[in-house]
Design an enzyme around this catalytic site. Structure first.
Site, PDB file in Angstrom:
ATOM      1  CD1 TRP A  40      -2.189  -2.130   1.925  1.00 50.11           C
ATOM      2  CD2 TRP A  40      -2.936  -1.291  -0.019  1.00 50.11           C
ATOM      3  NE1 TRP A  40      -3.197  -2.945   1.460  1.00 50.11           N
ATOM      4  CE2 TRP A  40      -3.664  -2.458   0.283  1.00 50.11           C
ATOM      5  CE3 TRP A  40      -3.225  -0.599  -1.190  1.00 50.11           C
ATOM      6  CZ2 TRP A  40      -4.679  -2.947  -0.546  1.00 50.11           C
ATOM      7  CZ3 TRP A  40      -4.229  -1.082  -2.020  1.00 50.11           C
ATOM      8  CH2 TRP A  40      -4.944  -2.236  -1.699  1.00 50.11           C
ATOM      9  CG  ASP A 100      -3.161   3.956   4.326  1.00 51.89           C
ATOM     10  OD1 ASP A 100      -4.167   3.759   5.035  1.00 51.89           O
ATOM     11  OD2 ASP A 100      -2.944   3.332   3.253  1.00 51.89           O
ATOM     12  CE  LYS A 136      -8.706  -3.052   3.865  1.00 49.09           C
ATOM     13  NZ  LYS A 136      -7.582  -2.283   3.378  1.00 49.09           N
TER      14      LYS A 136
HETATM   15  C1  LIG Z   1      -7.046  -1.854   2.065  1.00 46.52           C
HETATM   16  C2  LIG Z   1      -6.014  -0.812   2.168  1.00 46.52           C
HETATM   17  C3  LIG Z   1      -5.890   0.212   1.213  1.00 46.52           C
HETATM   18  C4  LIG Z   1      -6.762   0.277  -0.018  1.00 46.52           C
HETATM   19  O1  LIG Z   1      -8.043   0.632   0.319  1.00 46.52           O
HETATM   20  P1  LIG Z   1      -9.144   0.899  -0.791  1.00 46.52           P
HETATM   21  O2  LIG Z   1     -10.229   1.526   0.017  1.00 46.52           O
HETATM   22  O3  LIG Z   1      -9.510  -0.400  -1.381  1.00 46.52           O
HETATM   23  O4  LIG Z   1      -8.585   1.840  -1.793  1.00 46.52           O
HETATM   24  C5  LIG Z   1      -4.932   1.172   1.408  1.00 46.52           C
HETATM   25  N1  LIG Z   1      -4.125   1.154   2.484  1.00 46.52           N
HETATM   26  C6  LIG Z   1      -4.212   0.184   3.421  1.00 46.52           C
HETATM   27  C7  LIG Z   1      -3.295   0.219   4.588  1.00 46.52           C
HETATM   28  C8  LIG Z   1      -5.154  -0.821   3.283  1.00 46.52           C
HETATM   29  O5  LIG Z   1      -5.231  -1.786   4.212  1.00 46.52           O
END
Ligand SMILES: *Cc1c(COP(=O)(O)O)cnc(C)c1O
Length: 362
Positions: free
Chosen positions: A101, A171, A195
């Site tokens: 990511w 993030d 998540k």
């Molecule tokens: C799942 C995830 C993403 C991507 O998320 P989307 O909403 O599908 O774009 C980005 N960063 C992390 C840390 C993730 O776990």
């Protein structure tokens, strides 16, 4: 009706209480005679719902007044572009690459300016977090970017990097609301909610006000400007109304649980059950350097693909689902987000013990 223990990395388990409440309100939300899904985002009732959700999130995270909370769409991945478009005033940013990511964010930023790979743990399949106490942060970097919890690899920053005064962008998709945070340490905190917070379709951005300006990269679409969304209180266009409603319920659930310190304790307890077993097992082993282990995503291996397939299959039959690891790591991964009850982790560990006994001799 039997619910399974869902160890999916995302979209992921939600608190049963929240789902039940949503079911009860499905046809008639608070006497309105309609579902939240059917409601105008400009209605008084929805406005109250949105404001309550934001207030609850602010309370949970103790978000200071000089930060805006934005409820947006496009997933966490859209932020990979939105961040450089809005924040790269000098055209340069530093990225710490601790997984796929972070790597995707780094590659996206390189489209808009100079993205510097400040550090990486790619050499060991991202199984650790690099030492970030004294990195050569670029003097003219607009920000330093991290992915705080690496969903795929199961690592987590236990200490934020020393950004040498630069703005930190993080993030937090897979560790959102899993523990208390000091929001003032960050310029931007963002996460897709699917998540740990709600259903897919909502991304929450917590951003310091001075970073929200009209000065964005030329050609930045209106919809990708933080200022537009901040000025309109996340109502510039139709927000993901139902998703935000569920997030609001999760915030209330967390408040009832005692807030982020309380949920952190439970998360530590849950993770300890699994890690302690992994450390003592003769069949399974964890893949991550101990000091960098995530409380949310726990990857583990047997090292024998046939046995791993058998494990995943038999676990599913026992009501323990979505344990297959990400294809880049292989093996298994148990995501044990806030909503995973401790009984789910106990059930997983007793299943693993049984599987170990049955399969070790072979
Ligand atoms: C799942 C995830 C993403 C991507 O998320 P989307 O909403 O599908 O774009 C980005 N960063 C992390 C840390 C993730 O776990």
């Amino acid at each position: 009706m039997a619910r399974i223990y869902n160890f999916s990395a995302g979209p992921a388990i939600l608190p049963e209480e929240v789902l039940k409440e949503a079911a009860e309100e499905m046809l008639d939300y608070r006497g309105s005679g309609m579902s939240v899904m059917e409601m105008s985002h400009r209605s008084k009732l929805y406005d109250t719902l949105l404001k309550e959700a934001e207030a609850d999130l602010r309370e949970l995270m103790e978000i200071p007044d000089n930060y805006k909370v934005l409820f947006l769409q496009g997933g966490a991945s859209q932020q990979f572009a939105m961040i450089p478009m809005n924040l790269m005033k000098n055209g340069k940013a530093d990225y710490i690459v601790t997984g796929q990511w972070a790597k995707k964010a780094y590659e996206e930023a390189a489209k808009y300016g100079t993205a510097v790979k400040l550090a990486s743990s790619e050499d060991e399949t991202y199984a650790y977090i690099p030492d970030c106490s004294d990195l050569p942060v670029s003097e003219d970097a607009d920000y330093v970017y991290i992915c705080e919890n690496n969903t795929i690899y199961g690592t987590k920053y236990k200490k934020l990097p020393n950004t040498k005064g630069k703005v930190l962008v993080s993030d937090v998709s897979s560790c959102f609301l899993s523990e208390p945070v000091n929001v003032s340490d960050y310029g931007v905190i963002f996460g897709g909610v699917q998540k740990n917070v709600g259903p897919a379709g909502v991304v929450i951005v917590i951003i310091r006000e001075d970073l929200i300006t009209e000065e964005v990269l030329p050609g930045t679409p209106t919809m990708l400007q933080y200022k537009i969304h901040a000025d309109h209180g996340s109502l510039y266009n139709t927000p993901p109304t139902y998703g935000i409603y569920i997030c609001g319920k999760v915030f209330q659930w967390l408040k009832k649980m005692g807030g982020l310190s309380a949920i952190q304790k439970i998360n530590q307890e849950k993770a300890a059950i699994l890690y302690e077993y992994l450390d003592s097992s003769r069949l399974f082993k964890g893949t991550v350097r101990k000091e960098d282990r995530s409380l949310m995503n726990v990857p583990f291996l047997i090292g024998n693909m046939e046995l791993e397939d058998k494990f995943i299959k038999e676990a599913k039959a026992a009501g323990l689902e979505n344990l297959k690891g990400h294809r880049s790591v292989g093996g298994m991964r148990a995501s044990i987000y806030n909503a995973m009850p401790i009984e789910g982790v106990r059930a997983l560990v007793s299943f693993m013990k049984k599987f170990e006994e049955e399969n070790l001799a072979e």
